[in-house]
Write a protein that holds these residues in place. Structure first.
Motif, PDB file in Angstrom:
ATOM      1  N   LEU A  95      47.367  18.053  37.008  1.00 45.02           N
ATOM      2  CA  LEU A  95      46.101  18.967  36.425  1.00 45.02           C
ATOM      3  C   LEU A  95      44.750  18.154  36.631  1.00 45.02           C
ATOM      4  O   LEU A  95      43.819  18.731  36.944  1.00 45.02           O
ATOM      5  N   ILE A  96      44.828  16.693  36.284  1.00 46.70           N
ATOM      6  CA  ILE A  96      43.651  15.934  36.367  1.00 46.70           C
ATOM      7  C   ILE A  96      43.059  16.096  37.789  1.00 46.70           C
ATOM      8  O   ILE A  96      41.833  16.269  38.119  1.00 46.70           O
ATOM      9  N   LEU A  97      44.096  15.716  38.593  1.00 43.94           N
ATOM     10  CA  LEU A  97      43.448  15.933  40.211  1.00 43.94           C
ATOM     11  C   LEU A  97      43.254  17.099  40.880  1.00 43.94           C
ATOM     12  O   LEU A  97      42.471  17.496  41.316  1.00 43.94           O
ATOM     13  N   TRP A  98      43.903  18.199  40.029  1.00 40.98           N
ATOM     14  CA  TRP A  98      43.614  19.582  40.544  1.00 40.98           C
ATOM     15  C   TRP A  98      42.143  20.131  40.187  1.00 40.98           C
ATOM     16  O   TRP A  98      41.568  20.429  41.120  1.00 40.98           O
ATOM     17  N   ASP A  99      41.801  19.475  39.046  1.00 41.20           N
ATOM     18  CA  ASP A  99      40.704  19.709  38.519  1.00 41.20           C
ATOM     19  C   ASP A  99      39.411  19.138  39.342  1.00 41.20           C
ATOM     20  O   ASP A  99      38.359  19.833  39.708  1.00 41.20           O
ATOM     21  N   ARG A 100      39.584  17.798  39.743  1.00 43.49           N
ATOM     22  CA  ARG A 100      38.870  16.944  40.338  1.00 43.49           C
ATOM     23  C   ARG A 100      38.601  17.476  41.662  1.00 43.49           C
ATOM     24  O   ARG A 100      37.376  16.966  42.159  1.00 43.49           O
ATOM     25  N   THR A 101      39.520  17.919  42.554  1.00 42.84           N
ATOM     26  CA  THR A 101      39.305  17.954  43.845  1.00 42.84           C
ATOM     27  C   THR A 101      39.172  19.435  44.088  1.00 42.84           C
ATOM     28  O   THR A 101      39.202  19.753  45.462  1.00 42.84           O
ATOM     29  N   ARG A 102      39.067  20.474  43.452  1.00 39.41           N
ATOM     30  CA  ARG A 102      38.407  21.645  43.653  1.00 39.41           C
ATOM     31  C   ARG A 102      37.144  21.861  44.625  1.00 39.41           C
ATOM     32  O   ARG A 102      36.349  21.174  44.225  1.00 39.41           O
ATOM     33  N   GLY A 103      37.382  22.402  45.835  1.00 39.13           N
ATOM     34  CA  GLY A 103      36.202  22.361  46.503  1.00 39.13           C
ATOM     35  C   GLY A 103      36.176  21.244  47.589  1.00 39.13           C
ATOM     36  O   GLY A 103      35.243  21.134  48.469  1.00 39.13           O
ATOM     37  N   SER A 104      37.257  20.363  47.574  1.00 42.06           N
ATOM     38  CA  SER A 104      37.362  19.190  48.437  1.00 42.06           C
ATOM     39  C   SER A 104      38.579  19.259  49.080  1.00 42.06           C
ATOM     40  O   SER A 104      39.095  20.008  49.904  1.00 42.06           O
ATOM     41  N   VAL A 105      39.602  18.372  48.579  1.00 42.69           N
ATOM     42  CA  VAL A 105      40.962  18.042  49.383  1.00 42.69           C
ATOM     43  C   VAL A 105      42.075  19.192  48.793  1.00 42.69           C
ATOM     44  O   VAL A 105      42.922  19.458  49.073  1.00 42.69           O
ATOM     45  N   ASP A 106      41.364  19.825  47.538  1.00 40.02           N
ATOM     46  CA  ASP A 106      42.043  21.074  47.003  1.00 40.02           C
ATOM     47  C   ASP A 106      43.646  20.514  46.530  1.00 40.02           C
ATOM     48  O   ASP A 106      44.695  21.077  47.119  1.00 40.02           O
ATOM     49  N   VAL A 107      43.724  19.530  45.667  1.00 41.94           N
ATOM     50  CA  VAL A 107      45.252  19.301  45.156  1.00 41.94           C
ATOM     51  C   VAL A 107      45.545  20.483  44.319  1.00 41.94           C
ATOM     52  O   VAL A 107      44.883  20.935  43.449  1.00 41.94           O
ATOM     53  N   ARG A 108      46.890  20.749  44.556  1.00 40.40           N
ATOM     54  CA  ARG A 108      47.694  21.729  43.761  1.00 40.40           C
ATOM     55  C   ARG A 108      49.007  21.528  43.710  1.00 40.40           C
ATOM     56  O   ARG A 108      49.705  20.596  44.360  1.00 40.40           O
ATOM     57  N   GLY A 109      49.704  22.174  42.715  1.00 39.51           N
ATOM     58  CA  GLY A 109      51.222  21.933  42.536  1.00 39.51           C
ATOM     59  C   GLY A 109      51.952  22.411  43.611  1.00 39.51           C
ATOM     60  O   GLY A 109      51.704  23.520  44.126  1.00 39.51           O
ATOM     61  N   VAL A 110      52.901  21.939  44.150  1.00 39.26           N
ATOM     62  CA  VAL A 110      54.011  22.398  45.181  1.00 39.26           C
ATOM     63  C   VAL A 110      55.035  23.136  44.373  1.00 39.26           C
ATOM     64  O   VAL A 110      55.156  24.380  44.833  1.00 39.26           O
ATOM     65  N   ALA A 111      55.458  22.285  43.337  1.00 35.85           N
ATOM     66  CA  ALA A 111      56.601  23.122  42.499  1.00 35.85           C
ATOM     67  C   ALA A 111      56.872  22.243  41.330  1.00 35.85           C
ATOM     68  O   ALA A 111      56.678  21.196  41.325  1.00 35.85           O
ATOM     69  N   ALA A 112      57.439  22.837  40.355  1.00 35.90           N
ATOM     70  CA  ALA A 112      57.914  22.035  39.158  1.00 35.90           C
ATOM     71  C   ALA A 112      59.286  21.245  39.523  1.00 35.90           C
ATOM     72  O   ALA A 112      59.883  21.881  40.598  1.00 35.90           O
ATOM     73  N   LEU A 113      59.489  19.988  38.816  1.00 31.26           N
ATOM     74  CA  LEU A 113      60.820  19.300  39.175  1.00 31.26           C
ATOM     75  C   LEU A 113      61.819  19.493  37.958  1.00 31.26           C
ATOM     76  O   LEU A 113      62.804  19.967  38.180  1.00 31.26           O
ATOM     77  N   SER A 114      61.181  19.604  36.743  1.00 38.24           N
ATOM     78  CA  SER A 114      62.098  19.591  35.504  1.00 38.24           C
ATOM     79  C   SER A 114      61.347  19.953  34.307  1.00 38.24           C
ATOM     80  O   SER A 114      60.201  19.379  34.279  1.00 38.24           O
ATOM     81  N   SER A 115      61.963  20.600  33.608  1.00 41.09           N
ATOM     82  CA  SER A 115      61.735  20.642  32.159  1.00 41.09           C
ATOM     83  C   SER A 115      62.754  19.961  31.223  1.00 41.09           C
ATOM     84  O   SER A 115      63.703  20.430  31.190  1.00 41.09           O
ATOM     85  N   MET A 116      62.042  19.029  30.371  1.00 37.37           N
ATOM     86  CA  MET A 116      63.001  18.248  29.322  1.00 37.37           C
ATOM     87  C   MET A 116      62.202  17.853  28.216  1.00 37.37           C
ATOM     88  O   MET A 116      60.889  17.644  28.500  1.00 37.37           O
ATOM     89  N   PRO A 117      62.578  17.565  27.044  1.00 37.83           N
ATOM     90  CA  PRO A 117      61.923  17.259  25.812  1.00 37.83           C
ATOM     91  C   PRO A 117      61.554  15.607  25.958  1.00 37.83           C
ATOM     92  O   PRO A 117      62.568  14.970  26.543  1.00 37.83           O
ATOM     93  N   ASN A 118      60.276  15.286  25.826  1.00 37.49           N
ATOM     94  CA  ASN A 118      59.838  13.831  25.558  1.00 37.49           C
ATOM     95  C   ASN A 118      59.840  13.446  23.979  1.00 37.49           C
ATOM     96  O   ASN A 118      59.356  14.350  23.346  1.00 37.49           O
ATOM     97  N   LEU A 119      60.474  12.425  23.717  1.00 37.91           N
ATOM     98  CA  LEU A 119      60.452  12.168  22.549  1.00 37.91           C
ATOM     99  C   LEU A 119      59.575  10.783  21.997  1.00 37.91           C
ATOM    100  O   LEU A 119      59.472   9.750  22.926  1.00 37.91           O
ATOM    101  N   LEU A 120      58.869  10.899  20.911  1.00 39.29           N
ATOM    102  CA  LEU A 120      58.165   9.819  20.487  1.00 39.29           C
ATOM    103  C   LEU A 120      58.909   8.993  19.348  1.00 39.29           C
ATOM    104  O   LEU A 120      59.373   9.676  18.298  1.00 39.29           O
ATOM    105  N   VAL A 121      59.398   7.699  19.782  1.00 39.96           N
ATOM    106  CA  VAL A 121      60.370   7.252  18.878  1.00 39.96           C
ATOM    107  C   VAL A 121      59.828   5.685  18.284  1.00 39.96           C
ATOM    108  O   VAL A 121      59.004   5.310  18.951  1.00 39.96           O
ATOM    109  N   THR A 122      60.314   5.315  17.260  1.00 35.95           N
ATOM    110  CA  THR A 122      59.787   4.001  16.633  1.00 35.95           C
ATOM    111  C   THR A 122      61.103   3.265  15.919  1.00 35.95           C
ATOM    112  O   THR A 122      61.973   3.806  15.717  1.00 35.95           O
TER     113      THR A 122
END
Length: 334
Positions: A95-122
């Motif tokens: 999303l950072i690259l999508w935002d920065r390239t609007r009007g230039s090389v126009d980066v956008r998502g092709v598709a999602a790969l996966s949804s899964m929980p990310n855990l912060l562990v200690t």
């Protein structure tokens, strides 16, 4: 003379048409990373699905090259430098690259790969919530500062400490690839006392005594949320429509193959060097009801809205479709 001129025009048109066909790249460059979230790309590579769909499009001679990087930010650098045509990684860098390239090389998502929980562990027994971290703690994560885990943690901090303090824990972040972060945490020595990561690394961590979960990304997002995705430039898509479509079709076939036979996918993952875990363990992780393989983006809009709110994104998307190419607009994204 007019017939001769017409014949020449037809010949020129045919030549230009042939030239347009040849204008597609002779090599498609993609990237994958570590973890079962990249399973569709693993199958695409192992089963040569991109080659298959390129051949169907009349581009059988096009080569397919796979690279591996440790974080989405590195994939972004390679994409902009021309070393990649399709980048992959967490939603944050995309999303950072999508935002920065609007009007230039126009980066956008092709598709999602996966949804899964990310855990912060200690491994710090004093840390029960993010409020308990101190200056003595260090949190390892891949691509710290721009990664998907970075945004998750900032969202949690904003909720607990106020939006103005969303960077409160940023000084504790240490950028390490997932495997290295895991090793540092489990060593019991050094500055790393926590790890924000994904399957299978978080599962391996939790198998060890004294390791506990502090935060689950699904709790932050209110449910299933796209973790990983693939993105590309509009410039490449426009110049290479057949090659672009071949990759999209390969992603679709790989995703359907995983959901149709997870055991085979787990076997391929292990064969392709996806870590020391057994096929049974990988299959168990994939079978977790919280783990989903889908091309449809999930809860990406509120994620992007937070990034805009804190100034990471200058542009506020009106819809998830603003951030993706039309090839997936018919999917039930959010």
């Amino acid at each position: 003379m007019r017939k001769l001129a017409m014949a020449r025009c037809v010949a020129l048109a045919l030549a230009l048409g042939g030239g347009a066909a040849r204008a597609e790249v002779d090599e498609v460059k993609l990237v994958s990373q570590y973890g079962i979230g990249y399973m569709p790309l693993t199958l695409m590579k192992a089963d040569k699905l991109v080659e298959k769909h390129l051949a169907k499009a009349g581009l059988a001679g096009t080569k397919v090259d796979w690279a591996r990087v440790a974080a989405g930010a590195a994939a972004n650098d390679a994409l902009l430098a021309g070393g990649l045509h399709f980048a992959s990684g967490g939603t944050g860098p995309a999303l950072i690259l999508w935002d920065r390239t609007r009007g230039s090389v126009d980066v956008r998502g092709v598709a999602a790969l996966s949804s899964m929980p990310n855990l912060l562990v200690t491994r710090n027994p004093a840390v029960k919530s993010i409020r308990d971290f101190t200056d003595k703690d260090r949190i390892a994560m891949a691509g710290a500062g721009s990664s998907v885990q970075t945004i998750y943690l900032q969202m949690a901090v904003a909720k607990d400490f106020g939006i103005e303090n969303y960077k409160k824990l940023n000084p504790l972040m240490v950028s390490l690839p997932h495997p290295e972060g895991l090793r540092a945490l489990l060593s019991g020595a050094g500055e790393i006392t926590a790890l924000f990561t994904s399957p299978p690394f978080q599962n391996t961590a939790l198998e060890n005594p004294g390791i506990r979960t502090v935060l689950n990304s699904y709790d932050i997002m209110g449910g299933a949320n796209t973790f990983l995705m693939v993105w590309a430039t509009g410039k490449f898509r426009e110049a290479n429509p057949k090659s672009f479509r071949a990759v999209v079709d390969a992603m679709k076939e790989a995703t359907e193959a995983i959901n149709g036979n997870k055991k085979r996918a787990a076997e391929i993952y292990v064969q392709e060097g996806g870590g020391k875990e057994s096929v049974d363990k990988i299959l168990a992780l994939m079978s977790d009801p919280q783990v989903k393989y889908t091309l449809a983006p999930e809860r990406l809009l509120p994620y992007a809205e937070f990034m805009h709110r804190i100034g990471t994104l200058k542009t506020k998307p009106a819809s998830w479709k603003d951030m993706f190419f039309p090839e997936v607009h018919d999917l039930p994204g959010s």
